[in-house]
Write a protein that holds these residues in place. Structure first.
Motif, PDB file in Angstrom:
ATOM      1  N   VAL A  94      -4.469   0.417  -2.450  1.00 24.70           N
ATOM      2  CA  VAL A  94      -5.120  -0.313  -1.368  1.00 24.70           C
ATOM      3  C   VAL A  94      -4.899  -1.806  -1.575  1.00 24.70           C
ATOM      4  O   VAL A  94      -5.273  -2.354  -2.616  1.00 24.70           O
ATOM      5  N   SER A 142       0.850  -1.187   0.000  1.00 29.33           N
ATOM      6  CA  SER A 142       0.000   0.000   0.000  1.00 29.33           C
ATOM      7  C   SER A 142       0.890   1.243   0.000  1.00 29.33           C
ATOM      8  O   SER A 142       1.845   1.337   0.773  1.00 29.33           O
ATOM      9  N   GLN A 194      -7.061  -4.615   2.818  1.00 31.61           N
ATOM     10  CA  GLN A 194      -7.420  -3.311   3.362  1.00 31.61           C
ATOM     11  C   GLN A 194      -8.748  -2.839   2.783  1.00 31.61           C
ATOM     12  O   GLN A 194      -9.216  -3.344   1.760  1.00 31.61           O
ATOM     13  N   VAL A 223      -7.123   3.375   4.110  1.00 26.24           N
ATOM     14  CA  VAL A 223      -6.021   4.110   3.470  1.00 26.24           C
ATOM     15  C   VAL A 223      -6.367   5.593   3.376  1.00 26.24           C
ATOM     16  O   VAL A 223      -5.500   6.456   3.555  1.00 26.24           O
ATOM     17  N   GLY A 282      -3.389   6.868  -4.015  1.00 23.31           N
ATOM     18  CA  GLY A 282      -3.311   5.859  -2.966  1.00 23.31           C
ATOM     19  C   GLY A 282      -3.566   4.486  -3.537  1.00 23.31           C
ATOM     20  O   GLY A 282      -4.385   4.321  -4.442  1.00 23.31           O
TER      21      GLY A 282
END
Length: 323
Positions: free
Chosen positions: A254, A223, A258, A263, A252
């Motif tokens: 992930v 991540s 997750q 995140v 971002g």
């Protein structure tokens, strides 16, 4: 006119000869449709917009396997005719992913020739993969043909992987993080507040963030939060104005273990209330499924790996529909 070549590389050269930058896939889709009508007939080749679904269902007792590949490419840096040199094929989209399309066509040709098969085939040629997630036309394919596709035994996206089986994928998002200041003339900066300097503490914290690894089913996924674009809101574009606003685009990623919210919450902690966050694009991860019978069959047949897919790919969309 598009035609099967005697070898896969010849078909690949023909595909590379049809430009299909994202948003301009129509001519290639037309050529493919005409080719497929000749080989499988019109009733087996379905179209919605610039997307095709080819079905070869010959034995209802066999499971269905979906092969998927996108027609579009990014814009080539050098506009040169496709060619073979030093044992490699060069051309716009040769790797990503017209090589996959060529393989799909030749597998279809083999299936039509009467080669013994373990699966009924559904082959998807679709548009818009290289653009924003919401403009990906695989969504459109599911809207039109979802009832025909759901319940398939599995799906393989023939993205370039150098014969490595890459399982699952990362999800992610793009977020605009905006920092406010006060504009003034650059000769008198004390009369304002430079939004670029306002963003510096956040950028420093972001730089210090350590990528977060996790091993899932024996595969390592990571991540990340990475700034990819910046812009300053300059009045009338003048270079002698202190910007009142500074925007950082943060990408971002992930992991499959997750959630998007986890995140995003980390990004919020890094921003620490110094700026505002607007999520502008979001895409889901996909489970590894490394133990699936189809994955194990590919490994047994000689695929390298398995390995984690270290980015996003459209297996996510298939997973969203239960495939």
């Amino acid at each position: 006119m598009l035609a099967f070549g005697p070898k896969i590389q010849d078909t690949l050269l023909a595909l590379c000869g049809h430009a299909s930058i994202t948003g301009e896939e129509g001519p290639l889709c037309d050529a493919l449709e005409e080719l497929l009508h000749r080989f499988v007939g019109k009733t087996r080749c379905l179209r919605v917009d610039n997307n095709l679904l080819v079905e070869l269902i010959t034995d209802q007792s066999l499971p269905r396997l979906i092969l998927a590949g996108h027609l579009d490419t990014v814009k080539a840096a050098h506009a040169e005719p496709p060619r073979i040199a030093d044992g490699r094929v060069f051309g716009a989209g040769a790797s990503d992913m017209k090589a996959g399309l060529a393989i799909m066509l030749h597998l279809l040709q083999e299936a039509l020739s009467g080669v013994s098969r373990r699966y009924n085939l559904q082959i998807i040629f679709y548009s818009g993969e290289e653009g924003p997630y919401l403009e990906n036309k695989l969504h459109e394919v599911f809207e039109a043909f979802g009832d025909r596709l759901r319940g398939a035994h599995g799906a393989i996206c023939l993205e370039p992987s150098d014969n490595e089986l890459q399982c699952g994928c990362l999800g992610g998002f793009h977020a605009r993080v905006t920092f406010a200041g006060k504009s003034c003339h650059s000769a008198r900066p004390w009369q304002g507040r430079n939004a670029i300097f306002t963003a510096l503490p956040f950028l420093q914290r972001l730089e210090q963030r350590v990528p977060a690894h996790a091993d899932i089913d024996g595969l390592r996924y990571t991540s990340v939060l990475v700034p990819t674009q910046v812009s300053a809101n300059l009045e009338k574009g003048r270079r002698n104005s202190v910007p009142a606003e500074f925007m950082v685009n943060v990408n971002g990623r992930v992991r499959p273990d997750q959630t998007f919210e986890e995140v995003l919450a980390e990004l919020e902690r890094l921003v620490a209330g110094e700026g505002t966050i607007e999520v502008v694009d979001q895409f889901s991860s996909a489970p590894t499924l490394v133990g699936h019978e189809l994955a194990q069959s590919l490994l047994a047949a000689g695929a390298r790996g398995p390995a984690a897919k270290g980015a996003y790919t459209d297996v996510s969309i298939f997973a969203k529909h239960g495939i």
